[in-house]
Motif scaffolding. Structure first.
Motif, PDB file in Angstrom:
ATOM      1  N   VAL A  31      89.678  59.631  37.549  1.00  0.00           N
ATOM      2  CA  VAL A  31      88.292  60.251  37.260  1.00  0.00           C
ATOM      3  C   VAL A  31      87.714  60.220  38.821  1.00  0.00           C
ATOM      4  O   VAL A  31      86.952  61.131  39.408  1.00  0.00           O
ATOM      5  CB  VAL A  31      87.537  59.548  36.069  1.00  0.00           C
ATOM      6  CG1 VAL A  31      85.979  60.010  36.347  1.00  0.00           C
ATOM      7  CG2 VAL A  31      87.768  60.023  34.840  1.00  0.00           C
ATOM      8  N   LEU A  32      87.574  58.938  39.334  1.00  0.00           N
ATOM      9  CA  LEU A  32      87.129  58.479  40.433  1.00  0.00           C
ATOM     10  C   LEU A  32      87.604  59.683  41.624  1.00  0.00           C
ATOM     11  O   LEU A  32      87.025  60.316  42.539  1.00  0.00           O
ATOM     12  CB  LEU A  32      86.951  57.429  41.036  1.00  0.00           C
ATOM     13  CG  LEU A  32      85.907  56.432  40.206  1.00  0.00           C
ATOM     14  CD1 LEU A  32      86.284  55.033  40.639  1.00  0.00           C
ATOM     15  CD2 LEU A  32      84.652  56.701  40.440  1.00  0.00           C
ATOM     16  N   ASP A  33      88.883  59.830  41.718  1.00  0.00           N
ATOM     17  CA  ASP A  33      89.695  60.631  42.643  1.00  0.00           C
ATOM     18  C   ASP A  33      89.277  62.220  42.445  1.00  0.00           C
ATOM     19  O   ASP A  33      88.856  62.923  43.471  1.00  0.00           O
ATOM     20  CB  ASP A  33      91.222  60.662  42.584  1.00  0.00           C
ATOM     21  CG  ASP A  33      91.703  59.168  42.894  1.00  0.00           C
ATOM     22  OD1 ASP A  33      90.956  58.561  43.623  1.00  0.00           O
ATOM     23  OD2 ASP A  33      92.890  58.827  42.721  1.00  0.00           O
ATOM     24  N   ALA A  34      89.150  62.498  41.096  1.00  0.00           N
ATOM     25  CA  ALA A  34      88.689  64.098  40.805  1.00  0.00           C
ATOM     26  C   ALA A  34      87.099  64.082  41.252  1.00  0.00           C
ATOM     27  O   ALA A  34      86.839  65.229  41.795  1.00  0.00           O
ATOM     28  CB  ALA A  34      88.650  64.132  39.329  1.00  0.00           C
ATOM     29  N   LEU A  35      86.164  63.302  41.075  1.00  0.00           N
ATOM     30  CA  LEU A  35      84.868  63.445  41.391  1.00  0.00           C
ATOM     31  C   LEU A  35      84.684  63.358  42.806  1.00  0.00           C
ATOM     32  O   LEU A  35      84.230  64.256  43.850  1.00  0.00           O
ATOM     33  CB  LEU A  35      84.000  61.979  41.131  1.00  0.00           C
ATOM     34  CG  LEU A  35      83.865  62.066  39.643  1.00  0.00           C
ATOM     35  CD1 LEU A  35      83.475  60.625  38.953  1.00  0.00           C
ATOM     36  CD2 LEU A  35      82.984  63.008  39.098  1.00  0.00           C
ATOM     37  N   ASP A  36      85.689  62.632  43.647  1.00  0.00           N
ATOM     38  CA  ASP A  36      85.479  62.619  45.146  1.00  0.00           C
ATOM     39  C   ASP A  36      86.006  63.805  45.683  1.00  0.00           C
ATOM     40  O   ASP A  36      85.530  64.117  46.691  1.00  0.00           O
ATOM     41  CB  ASP A  36      86.560  61.559  45.728  1.00  0.00           C
ATOM     42  CG  ASP A  36      85.755  60.052  45.541  1.00  0.00           C
ATOM     43  OD1 ASP A  36      84.705  60.069  45.329  1.00  0.00           O
ATOM     44  OD2 ASP A  36      86.653  58.974  45.599  1.00  0.00           O
ATOM     45  N   ALA A  91      78.499  61.400  39.302  1.00  0.00           N
ATOM     46  CA  ALA A  91      78.572  60.984  37.908  1.00  0.00           C
ATOM     47  C   ALA A  91      77.877  59.803  37.697  1.00  0.00           C
ATOM     48  O   ALA A  91      77.277  58.849  38.611  1.00  0.00           O
ATOM     49  CB  ALA A  91      79.826  61.083  37.312  1.00  0.00           C
ATOM     50  N   THR A  92      77.780  59.450  36.381  1.00  0.00           N
ATOM     51  CA  THR A  92      77.267  58.427  36.013  1.00  0.00           C
ATOM     52  C   THR A  92      78.243  57.442  34.884  1.00  0.00           C
ATOM     53  O   THR A  92      78.763  58.122  33.886  1.00  0.00           O
ATOM     54  CB  THR A  92      75.884  58.484  35.164  1.00  0.00           C
ATOM     55  OG1 THR A  92      74.996  59.392  36.099  1.00  0.00           O
ATOM     56  CG2 THR A  92      75.191  57.031  34.506  1.00  0.00           C
ATOM     57  N   ARG A 142      83.554  52.097  45.635  1.00  0.00           N
ATOM     58  CA  ARG A 142      83.644  53.559  45.185  1.00  0.00           C
ATOM     59  C   ARG A 142      82.486  53.953  44.245  1.00  0.00           C
ATOM     60  O   ARG A 142      82.555  54.886  43.957  1.00  0.00           O
ATOM     61  CB  ARG A 142      84.997  53.649  44.356  1.00  0.00           C
ATOM     62  CG  ARG A 142      86.319  53.302  44.941  1.00  0.00           C
ATOM     63  CD  ARG A 142      87.446  53.900  44.290  1.00  0.00           C
ATOM     64  NE  ARG A 142      87.556  55.463  44.589  1.00  0.00           N
ATOM     65  CZ  ARG A 142      88.423  56.004  43.978  1.00  0.00           C
ATOM     66  NH1 ARG A 142      89.499  55.634  43.430  1.00  0.00           N
ATOM     67  NH2 ARG A 142      88.410  57.443  44.191  1.00  0.00           N
ATOM     68  N   MET A 143      81.473  53.214  44.193  1.00  0.00           N
ATOM     69  CA  MET A 143      80.589  53.536  43.490  1.00  0.00           C
ATOM     70  C   MET A 143      79.263  53.781  44.033  1.00  0.00           C
ATOM     71  O   MET A 143      78.192  54.251  43.434  1.00  0.00           O
ATOM     72  CB  MET A 143      80.026  52.197  42.320  1.00  0.00           C
ATOM     73  CG  MET A 143      81.334  52.082  41.339  1.00  0.00           C
ATOM     74  SD  MET A 143      81.966  53.534  40.321  1.00  0.00           S
ATOM     75  CE  MET A 143      80.256  53.629  39.555  1.00  0.00           C
ATOM     76  N   ASP A 144      79.071  54.107  45.279  1.00  0.00           N
ATOM     77  CA  ASP A 144      77.585  54.132  45.965  1.00  0.00           C
ATOM     78  C   ASP A 144      77.102  55.269  45.557  1.00  0.00           C
ATOM     79  O   ASP A 144      75.855  55.386  45.349  1.00  0.00           O
ATOM     80  CB  ASP A 144      78.106  53.949  47.479  1.00  0.00           C
ATOM     81  CG  ASP A 144      78.365  52.856  48.038  1.00  0.00           C
ATOM     82  OD1 ASP A 144      78.320  51.784  47.248  1.00  0.00           O
ATOM     83  OD2 ASP A 144      78.943  52.755  49.199  1.00  0.00           O
ATOM     84  N   ARG A 145      77.537  56.369  45.150  1.00  0.00           N
ATOM     85  CA  ARG A 145      76.654  57.761  44.992  1.00  0.00           C
ATOM     86  C   ARG A 145      76.733  57.989  43.596  1.00  0.00           C
ATOM     87  O   ARG A 145      76.214  59.040  43.071  1.00  0.00           O
ATOM     88  CB  ARG A 145      77.207  58.878  45.542  1.00  0.00           C
ATOM     89  CG  ARG A 145      78.937  59.177  45.289  1.00  0.00           C
ATOM     90  CD  ARG A 145      79.427  60.194  46.460  1.00  0.00           C
ATOM     91  NE  ARG A 145      80.813  60.314  46.113  1.00  0.00           N
ATOM     92  CZ  ARG A 145      81.231  61.509  45.140  1.00  0.00           C
ATOM     93  NH1 ARG A 145      80.294  62.175  44.910  1.00  0.00           N
ATOM     94  NH2 ARG A 145      82.519  61.815  45.094  1.00  0.00           N
ATOM     95  N   HIS A 146      77.201  56.905  42.726  1.00  0.00           N
ATOM     96  CA  HIS A 146      77.444  57.275  41.355  1.00  0.00           C
ATOM     97  C   HIS A 146      76.109  56.119  40.662  1.00  0.00           C
ATOM     98  O   HIS A 146      75.827  55.337  41.058  1.00  0.00           O
ATOM     99  CB  HIS A 146      78.789  56.994  40.697  1.00  0.00           C
ATOM    100  CG  HIS A 146      79.962  57.780  41.272  1.00  0.00           C
ATOM    101  ND1 HIS A 146      79.928  59.109  41.085  1.00  0.00           N
ATOM    102  CD2 HIS A 146      80.941  57.514  42.033  1.00  0.00           C
ATOM    103  CE1 HIS A 146      81.037  59.716  41.639  1.00  0.00           C
ATOM    104  NE2 HIS A 146      81.540  58.576  42.183  1.00  0.00           N
TER     105      HIS A 146
END
Length: 267
Positions: free
Chosen positions: A87-92, A98-99, A117-121
């Motif tokens: 999921v994180l790869d797809a968001l990146d 996302a939240t 990996r969560m700085d912008r989420h």
């Protein structure tokens, strides 16, 4: 030969059957007190515990009222090895925030998956062990949420402001705990329907793209069984399709802020 415990269970079951036959099954919850939950605990908790009340009310959101073309993707139940990295790869790859509503015990075990990996989420509280908070009294809810809150702060150094109760079950004790901890409760207005689209990931993507409205909050998961692949494999198509419709993906806090400060249209 029956054990004493087994004999007791058999006797109780027989007694329940006799009672149900004699007076009707509807009376049993009344006799056992199940229709009289405590006012200050469990799913019927009310705000008579004045020392626990800090605000006049708790905000519960299914969506955010806004005219802006904004939508928030949310992922529950992780972090977990199966789907969280995908999921994180797809968001990146799509540059989409996302939240993540995190389960505290899973974060404790799997912090390495999300560290850095969560700085912008956005991050929210989803209980310690995916507890059904609606069945707990106030102290039980506070223990579950407090332990998770502490773990999120320990791993990310963030103050948590969002709560999503597991299963979407919302009891009075949960509302009292949210009030005490300064949380907004976030539910959802649209969910992934992975069983319906089990063999059609693109059908799931089209369903999301076609049904989203300004202010929608979308429920997805980054933990669970293989059905989650229906969502993960369709995320890129969802993001692309929503952008073609003019939508921008934001975190839940950003969506809430947009609802508080609507953009004025120039005429």
């Amino acid at each position: 030969m029956l054990s004493r415990r087994a004999a007791m269970r058999t006797a109780l079951a027989g007694a329940a059957g006799v009672l149900a036959g004699a007076a009707g099954a509807r009376q049993i919850p009344h006799w056992l007190g199940w229709d009289r939950p405590p006012v200050a605990g469990g799913y019927a908790a009310a705000a008579d515990v004045l020392d626990a009340v800090h605000h006049p009310g708790v905000t519960v959101r299914y969506y955010v009222e806004t005219t802006e073309q904004l939508v928030a993707f949310t992922f529950d139940d992780g972090p977990a090895p199966h789907w969280t990295p995908m999921v994180l790869d797809a968001l990146d790859a799509a540059d989409v925030p996302a939240t993540f509503f995190m389960v505290g015990s899973r974060l404790e075990r799997n912090a390495d998956l999300v560290r850095g990996r969560m700085d912008r989420h956005g991050i929210g509280n989803h209980s310690w062990a995916h507890d059904d908070l609606a069945t707990l009294d106030l102290n039980g809810v506070l223990r579950s949420l407090g332990r998770t809150d502490d773990e999120i702060r320990r791993q990310f150094g963030r103050r948590v402001t969002l709560l999503r109760p597991p299963f979407g079950h919302l009891g009075g004790s949960t509302l009292l705990a949210a009030d005490r901890m300064g949380y907004d409760v976030v539910l959802w207005s649209k969910a992934m329907r992975e069983l319906k689209f089990r063999d059609d990931p693109m059908g799931q993507a089209r369903d999301i793209v076609d049904s989203v409205r300004p202010g929608s909050i979308i429920l997805a998961h980054d933990e669970g069984d293989g059905r989650r692949l229906v969502t993960v494999r369709g995320l890129a198509v969802m993001f692309e399709g929503l952008r073609r419709r003019g939508f921008r993906m934001v975190t839940v806090p950003q969506l809430i802020e947009a609802g508080r400060n609507p953009v004025r249209q120039a005429y």
